[in-house]
Design an enzyme around this catalytic site. Structure first.
Site, mmCIF file in Angstrom:
data_model
loop_
_atom_site.group_PDB
_atom_site.id
_atom_site.type_symbol
_atom_site.label_atom_id
_atom_site.label_comp_id
_atom_site.label_asym_id
_atom_site.label_seq_id
_atom_site.Cartn_x
_atom_site.Cartn_y
_atom_site.Cartn_z
ATOM 1 C CG ASP A 235 30.850 30.934 101.443
ATOM 2 O OD1 ASP A 235 30.358 29.896 100.994
ATOM 3 O OD2 ASP A 235 32.017 31.017 101.865
ATOM 4 C CG HIS B 135 38.866 27.994 111.541
ATOM 5 N ND1 HIS B 135 37.913 27.159 111.022
ATOM 6 C CD2 HIS B 135 39.222 28.837 110.531
ATOM 7 C CE1 HIS B 135 37.696 27.471 109.756
ATOM 8 N NE2 HIS B 135 38.479 28.481 109.421
ATOM 9 C CD GLU C 213 33.923 26.866 100.858
ATOM 10 O OE1 GLU C 213 32.827 27.467 100.898
ATOM 11 O OE2 GLU C 213 34.826 27.046 101.693
ATOM 12 C CG HIS D 70 35.186 29.693 98.713
ATOM 13 N ND1 HIS D 70 36.281 29.521 99.527
ATOM 14 C CD2 HIS D 70 34.198 30.165 99.517
ATOM 15 C CE1 HIS D 70 35.972 29.867 100.761
ATOM 16 N NE2 HIS D 70 34.713 30.261 100.781
ATOM 17 C CG ASP E 248 36.802 23.539 102.573
ATOM 18 O OD1 ASP E 248 37.589 22.677 102.991
ATOM 19 O OD2 ASP E 248 36.746 24.685 103.055
ATOM 20 C CG ASP F 178 36.454 27.145 114.730
ATOM 21 O OD1 ASP F 178 35.924 28.258 114.789
ATOM 22 O OD2 ASP F 178 36.893 26.640 113.688
ATOM 23 C CD GLU G 215 38.797 27.379 102.271
ATOM 24 O OE1 GLU G 215 37.694 27.936 102.391
ATOM 25 O OE2 GLU G 215 39.297 26.657 103.154
ATOM 26 C CG ASP H 284 33.760 25.290 104.986
ATOM 27 O OD1 ASP H 284 33.132 25.629 106.006
ATOM 28 O OD2 ASP H 284 34.403 26.092 104.288
#
Length: 445
Positions: A313, A107, A274, A277, A302, A110, A238, A345
């Protein structure tokens, strides 16, 4: 230079290149099942997976959770945000090369700190991009994808592209523009749109139709800009069902597929699925992968898992081989991912505080999916599961069933067929037999 990359400082001394030693090895810092050069189903393991190191959890996660502050101290943290960004880049490429990973992802916030203005933030990111470009050249590691973090900052409390305040939407656009510029500069293979705050907490204050229209327009403009500056890769969405908002607009794979097709975005956008998720949406990981694959939109993964006893999560490293097998069955039948890879992730648990824990975590995740790939290929090659699935739908392979699939029958034709065949017989789905078959292939000698 050693057989792994070290920048100005080695942040994980005493840990060398992680070797493949096989399942009989008792070395905890060695792969037991992930052999990158081993050919499975016609491709090397490393090419099936394109394993990617995730900046945000590996180098931003500090062990904090909704009920407690951080427990993990990072050796690269300093009081100077740009110096910290430089150190994180070195730590990222050190860990990636020691693990034998050929990709990383990040990101924007980050990798580089937010500045006091849009311009300052762009300058910070541009400086870090120059640094990352040097690290990529030194190691051969490539950018799998990047994205903009348009959900952490307080301004995004009501969303980014779906925010009711146009000024906030414009700030999100500025971040995406800078992130796309960074992607092209770094030769990124894909670009991801976040699982963030695109949703609502209450319909009492929400014009859902208008917000979804804004989201579609935002994605269209982002696509157009990306193509204009030379980005030729895939855009990924995502899916995320909840947390932080009560209702996310990108709830699950089926919801996102429908949204993309309804707004003419399905030619440029694929899905980044993901595991955690999917389970929070009430599906299995394999379910959302299958939905994406069936629609020709399985782009990237992910790789993580959730805690089924918790409703949030947790982003844990994957260790469930059964889940990995089901996932890899979908991926193999689909012919692989479309441009993406397997990004971890996932973050360390709050009480995993030793320096080598980050290596144990990634070794376990990579081994789990390597084992899942090997066994999924073995199951497909065995043929019994594939034959059962095929035979179960045999009534549609000829005669009236085939005519129905070809669109040659009317509702009246179906009624007349039912009258002619009379009552049908029950046909077992043989679920227990098939579950036993998986165990036999997994554990049979």
């Amino acid at each position: 230079m050693s057989n792994y990359y070290v920048g100005n400082k080695e942040f994980y001394p005493g840990i060398g290149k992680i070797p493949f030693e096989g399942p009989k090895s008792d070395n905890p810092l060695a792969f037991k099942f992930y052999d990158p050069e081993k050919v499975v189903a016609g491709k090397k393991m490393k090419d099936h997976f394109k394993f990617s190191l995730a900046y945000w959890h590996a180098f931003m996660g500090d062990g904090s959770d909704p009920f407690g502050s951080g427990t993990i101290a990072h050796p690269w943290d300093t009081k100077d945000p740009m110096e910290t960004a430089h150190n994180k880049a070195d730590a990222c490429f050190e860990v990636a090369t020691k693990l034998g990973m050929e990709y990383y992802c990040f990101h924007d916030r980050d990798a580089s700190p937010e500045g006091a203005s849009v311009g300052d933030s762009e300058k910070n990111l541009a400086k870090v991009v120059d640094l990352l470009k040097e690290r990529q050249k030194a190691t051969g590691i490539k950018l799998l994808w990047n994205t903009a973090n348009a959900f952490n900052h307080p301004r995004y409390s009501n969303g980014a592209s779906t925010n009711p305040d146009f000024d906030v939407l414009a700030h999100a656009a500025a971040q995406v523009k800078a992130a796309l510029d960074a992607n092209v500069a770094l030769g990124g293979q894909n670009y991801v749109f976040w699982g963030g705050r695109e949703g609502y907490m209450s319909l009492l204050n929400t014009d859902m139709k208008r917000e979804l229209s804004h989201m579609a327009q935002f994605l269209s403009l982002s696509r157009d800009y990306g193509r204009k500056i030379g980005f030729k890769g895939n855009f990924f969405i995502e899916p995320k069902p909840k947390e932080p908002t009560t209702h996310q607009y990108d709830y699950d794979a089926a919801t996102v597929v429908g949204f993309l097709k309804a707004n003419g975005l399905d030619k440029d956008f694929l899905l980044n699925i993901e595991a955690n998720h999917a389970t929070l949406a009430g599906h299995s990981f394999a379910h959302d992968l299958q939905v994406a694959a069936d629609n020709g939109m399985l782009g990237s993964i992910d790789a993580n898992r959730g805690d089924l006893f918790l409703g949030w999560d947790t982003d844990q490293f994957p260790t469930n081989v059964y889940d990995a097998i089901e996932a890899m069955l979908v991926v193999l039948r689909a012919g692989g991912l479309k441009g993406g890879g397997f990004n971890f992730d996932a973050k360390l648990r709050r009480n995993s505080t030793d320096a080598d824990d980050i290596f144990h975590a990634h070794i376990g995740g990579m081994d789990t999916f390597a084992l899942g790939l090997t066994l999924a290929d073995k199951i497909i090659t065995d043929g019994r599961l594939e034959k059962f699935r095929s035979d179960r739908y045999a009534s549609f392979d000829s005669g009236k069933g085939k005519d129905f699939e070809a669109g040659k029958l009317s509702l009246v034709d179906l009624r007349d067929h039912a009258a002619s065949v009379g009552e049908t017989k029950l046909t077992s789905g043989k679920q227990e037999y098939l579950e036993n078959l998986i165990n036999q292939v997994m554990f049979g000698c």
